[in-house]
Scaffold this motif. Structure first.
Motif, PDB file in Angstrom:
ATOM      1  N   ALA A  93      12.938  -5.793   2.492  1.00 49.94           N
ATOM      2  CA  ALA A  93      11.823  -5.179   3.139  1.00 49.94           C
ATOM      3  C   ALA A  93      12.349  -3.837   4.229  1.00 49.94           C
ATOM      4  CB  ALA A  93      10.899  -6.133   3.763  1.00 49.94           C
ATOM      5  N   ILE A  94      13.252  -4.418   5.184  1.00 54.45           N
ATOM      6  CA  ILE A  94      13.888  -3.288   5.902  1.00 54.45           C
ATOM      7  C   ILE A  94      14.588  -2.162   5.154  1.00 54.45           C
ATOM      8  CG2 ILE A  94      15.318  -3.261   7.901  1.00 54.45           C
ATOM      9  CD1 ILE A  94      14.429  -6.018   8.650  1.00 54.45           C
ATOM     10  N   ASN A  99       7.787  -9.237   8.793  1.00 59.70           N
ATOM     11  CA  ASN A  99       8.411  -7.879   8.177  1.00 59.70           C
ATOM     12  C   ASN A  99       7.678  -6.808   8.715  1.00 59.70           C
ATOM     13  OD1 ASN A  99      10.258  -9.682   6.601  1.00 59.70           O
ATOM     14  ND2 ASN A  99       9.547  -9.080   4.756  1.00 59.70           N
ATOM     15  N   ILE A 142       9.419  -3.799  11.013  1.00 55.40           N
ATOM     16  CA  ILE A 142       9.362  -2.505  10.505  1.00 55.40           C
ATOM     17  C   ILE A 142       8.727  -1.537  11.358  1.00 55.40           C
ATOM     18  CG2 ILE A 142       8.632  -1.090   8.579  1.00 55.40           C
ATOM     19  CD1 ILE A 142       9.392  -3.552   6.914  1.00 55.40           C
ATOM     20  N   ARG A 143       7.412  -1.831  11.805  1.00 59.44           N
ATOM     21  CA  ARG A 143       6.790  -0.945  12.806  1.00 59.44           C
ATOM     22  C   ARG A 143       7.629  -0.923  14.203  1.00 59.44           C
ATOM     23  NH1 ARG A 143       1.304  -3.261  15.705  1.00 59.44           N
ATOM     24  NH2 ARG A 143       1.487  -2.236  17.562  1.00 59.44           N
ATOM     25  N   ARG A 158      10.751   1.488  13.219  1.00 57.86           N
ATOM     26  CA  ARG A 158      10.297   3.093  13.078  1.00 57.86           C
ATOM     27  C   ARG A 158       9.786   3.538  14.482  1.00 57.86           C
ATOM     28  NH1 ARG A 158       6.776   1.908   7.601  1.00 57.86           N
ATOM     29  NH2 ARG A 158       8.285   2.527   6.232  1.00 57.86           N
ATOM     30  N   ALA A 212      12.246   0.372   3.786  1.00 57.97           N
ATOM     31  CA  ALA A 212      11.538   1.129   4.838  1.00 57.97           C
ATOM     32  C   ALA A 212      12.445   1.928   5.499  1.00 57.97           C
ATOM     33  CB  ALA A 212      11.090   0.000   6.043  1.00 57.97           C
TER      34      ALA A 212
END
Length: 318
Positions: free
Chosen positions: A44-45, A305, A309-310, A313, A48
Motif C-alpha cells: 500500500a505504501i 494504511n 499514507i495521509r 504525503r 502511494a
C-alpha cells in the motif's frame, strides 16, 4: 510486489523486504514479530509513491543476532536503522515503528533529526524518561511478576517459548483467551508467560494459519533470545538516554493504537496517551481505532494504511 535481500548496515547483516520508489520509509517491527508483520503496509505504501523498506530487526528472523546481551541497547537498534538508510544510498527517511519498533522509531527521530524527517509510532507512546530505571521502579512499587521482569534472566523465557514454538506464536499473536488483555502482562508465580492460555483458542480473523506458520517457522530457526535481549537492556537504555531527559521530538509525528490494546489502557499507558504533546509538539494526529487490539497494523490494515499514507504525503510535501 515486494522483494527481499540481505543488506549490511551498522556492521551486521539485515534481512529486508522492500517495494516501490520515491521517498524512503522504514518500518520497524516489534516483539515477537518480523518484517512480515508489515505485509499489509508494504504494497500500500509503495503504491502511494514511496520506497518502503521493512527489516527483520536485530535478533530476529534472518537478520544477525549478536550473542552479547549488551549488543541490543537502544543505541545499537537505532544505529541499525541509521546504517540501513545509509546502505540504501539515502540521507533522509520517515521512520515508523510498532510495539518495540516504536521506541526505536521515536529514539531515531530524537537522536538523528537530520536523517529522520517524520516519525510514526504504533501502540507504544514516545519516550517519557522517568525518574529511575524501569525495573527498579517496578520493584519499588511492589511489582515482582510483570513480564519485563520474567524476561530478564537469560534462558528462562527462551526455554518456555522454544518448547513448542507453534503454540507460543498461536498464544502470543492469536490472543490468550483473556477477558482482560492487561492480565497477560503479569506472570503467575511459579508459572510461565503462556500459563493463561490453552493454545487451542481459535485464531482471530486477521491471522491465518498460513501467517501463523510463517512466524512459527522463522522463530523455530532463530529462537527467541535475540528479541528477549531487547528487554534485558531496559535499565541500561534509561542510563544511556540521560542526555535526552525531557527532550522533545520536533518532527511531524503520528500516533496510532487499538482502543483495546493493553499497552495504552493500563495505568501508565493511559496517562502517556493523554500527554503525547509533551514529547510530540508537532503531533499531527492521534488515531485510536475502536475494537482493535495490540497487533493493530495486522488487525486493521485498511485504517492504518490510510492514516500512514495521509501522514507520509503531508509530511513529505512539507
Amino acid at each position: 510486489m515486494s522483494s527481499t535481500r540481505m543488506i549490511k548496515a551498522n556492521g551486521i547483516d539485515l534481512f529486508i523486504r522492500e517495494a516501490g520508489q520515491g521517498p524512503l520509509v522504514v518500518l520497524c517491527h516489534g516483539w515477537p514479530e518480523l518484517s512480515y508483520s508489515w505485509r499489509h503496509q508494504i504494497p500500500a505504501i509503495a503504491a502511494a509513491g514511496f520506497h518502503v523498506v521493512a527489516p527483520d530487526m536485530r535478533g530476529y528472523g534472518q537478520s544477525a543476532a549478536p550473542p552479547d546481551v549488551a549488543a541490543y541497547s537502544i543505541f545499537d537498534l537505532v544505529g541499525d536503522i541509521v546504517g540501513l538508510v545509509k546502505a540504501l544510498g539515502e540521507t533522509r527517511a520517515t521512520v515508523i515503528g510498532h510495539d518495540w519498533g516504536a521506541p526505536v522509531a521515536w529514539h531515531a527521530a530524537l537522536f538523528r533529526p537530520d536523517i529522520f524527517t517524520a516519525v510514526a509510532g504504533l501502540s507504544v507512546p514516545p519516550p517519557f524518561r522517568g525518574r529511575g530505571r524501569p525495573l527498579d521502579l517496578l520493584r519499588q512499587n511492589g511489582v515482582t511478576n510483570f513480564y519485563w521482569q520474567y524476561f530478564q534472566t537469560p534462558g528462562v523465557a527462551e526455554a518456555e517459548f522454544e518448547h513448542d514454538v507453534a503454540r507460543t506464536m498461536r498464544v502470543v499473536l492469536g490472543g490468550r483467551g483473556l477477558a482482560d488483555p492487561s492480565a497477560a502482562m503479569f506472570v503467575p508465580e511459579g508459572k510461565g508467560f503462556l500459563a493463561h492460555a490453552t493454545g487451542e483458542e481459535p485464531l482471530p480473523a486477521w491471522l491465518s494459519e498460513a501467517d501463523l506458520a510463517h512466524f512459527t517457522e522463522a522463530f523455530r530457526k532463530s529462537g527467541f533470545r535475540g528479541g528477549l535481549n531487547w528487554y534485558r537492556n531496559l535499565d541500561r537504555n534509561w542510563e544511556l538516554t540521560a542526555p535526552w531527559q525531557d527532550a522533545q521530538i520536533d518532527q511531524p509525528s503520528l500516533f496510532i493504537a487499538g482502543a483495546k490494546d493493553a499497552v495504552i489502557t493500563g495505568l501508565i499507558g493511559a496517562k502517556r496517551i493523554n500527554e503525547l504533546e509533551r514529547v510530540l509538539p508537532n503531533l499531527t494526529r492521534k488515531l485510536i481505532i475502536e475494537g482493535a487490539g495490540h497487533w493493530v497494523q495486522q488487525e486493521r490494515p485498511d485504517e492504518v494504511n490510510a492514516a500512514l499514507i495521509r501522514f507520509l504525503r503531508e509530511s513529505s510535501a512539507a
